[in-house]
Design an enzyme around this catalytic site. Structure first.
Site: not given
Ligand code: SAH
Length: 214
Positions: A62
């Site tokens: 993010s």
């Molecule tokens: N927190 C991260 C952002 C990751 S992007 C950061 O620090 O940068 C969002 C993440 O959510 C992705 O890795 C994706 O695989 C996950 N995601 C999407 N749908 C999901 C679900 N239903 N359950 C758990 N994780 C999920």
């Protein structure tokens, strides 16, 4: 923490302040966690820019501003949360920020390889107050509930009611909602009542239903 890292993060911290992030604990956490260690080496030169970056599997780390903003929403609760659930571990960057600020962190990720990598990164930084699980965030983490705060780092098309149910009596859910247009929301529980606040427009990868293994 090295002086060099502080220097690298300084312009980013200045940008976050300009964009309205005021909480010093959040700014210190961002300055202390090496964002370059959460992304591929080829992108490391962009680590301290205020942008989202690819982390593989079609997912992103993010944007620092949104990490700061969502974390600030948790720190501004009337009582500082002790137990925080994060949905969407990704590379673990937001998880690391949370782990420096709150006592107990729980984090769910649906892509197992991302979850493994994230666990390694957190241990490399000596952050051991995080429990991680491979699973579908739509279902939350019932056996560890209730949580004082839940932060969702992917956009849900509709509000996952299960997450509201797993909040403690005065808990807060911070979540991006929407599909083509998304907004950040907070849902504050006051025993049986829930107050909803719509914050700014955001852009997240979708909160997909179901977990997968690769
Ligand atoms: N927190 C991260 C952002 C990751 S992007 C950061 O620090 O940068 C969002 C993440 O959510 C992705 O890795 C994706 O695989 C996950 N995601 C999407 N749908 C999901 C679900 N239903 N359950 C758990 N994780 C999920």
């Amino acid at each position: 923490m090295t002086q060099q890292r502080y220097r690298k993060a300084n312009p980013l911290i200045a940008t976050l302040k300009q964009q309205g992030i005021q909480n010093l604990d959040v700014l210190n956490a961002i300055a202390s966690i090496p964002r370059d260690q959460f992304i591929a080496e080829a992108l490391a030169h962009k680590a301290y820019q205020n942008t989202a970056l690819p982390i593989g599997q079609g997912q992103t780390i993010s944007q620092p501003y949104i990490v700061a903003k969502m974390t600030e929403e948790l720190l501004e609760m009337p009582q500082k949360p002790q137990r925080v659930l994060e949905i969407g571990t990704g590379c673990g960057y937001q998880t690391a920020i949370l782990a420096t600020l709150f006592n107990e962190i729980y984090s769910l990720e649906r892509i197992q390889s991302l979850q493994f990598n994230a666990k390694r990164k957190l241990h490399a930084l000596d952050l051991y107050n995080v429990s991680m699980k491979h699973g579908d965030g739509w279902r939350g983490w019932k056996s560890k509930a209730p949580f004082d705060a839940i932060i969702v780092t992917a956009a849900a098309a509709t509000l996952p009611e299960t997450l509201l149910a797993q909040l403690s009596e005065h808990g807060r859910l911070v979540i991006p909602l929407g599909t083509t247009t998304q907004h950040l929301y907070t849902f504050d529980k006051h025993k049986d009542k829930v107050t909803t606040t719509r914050l700014e427009e955001v852009k997240f990868v979708p909160l997909v239903e179901g977990d997968i293994q690769f």
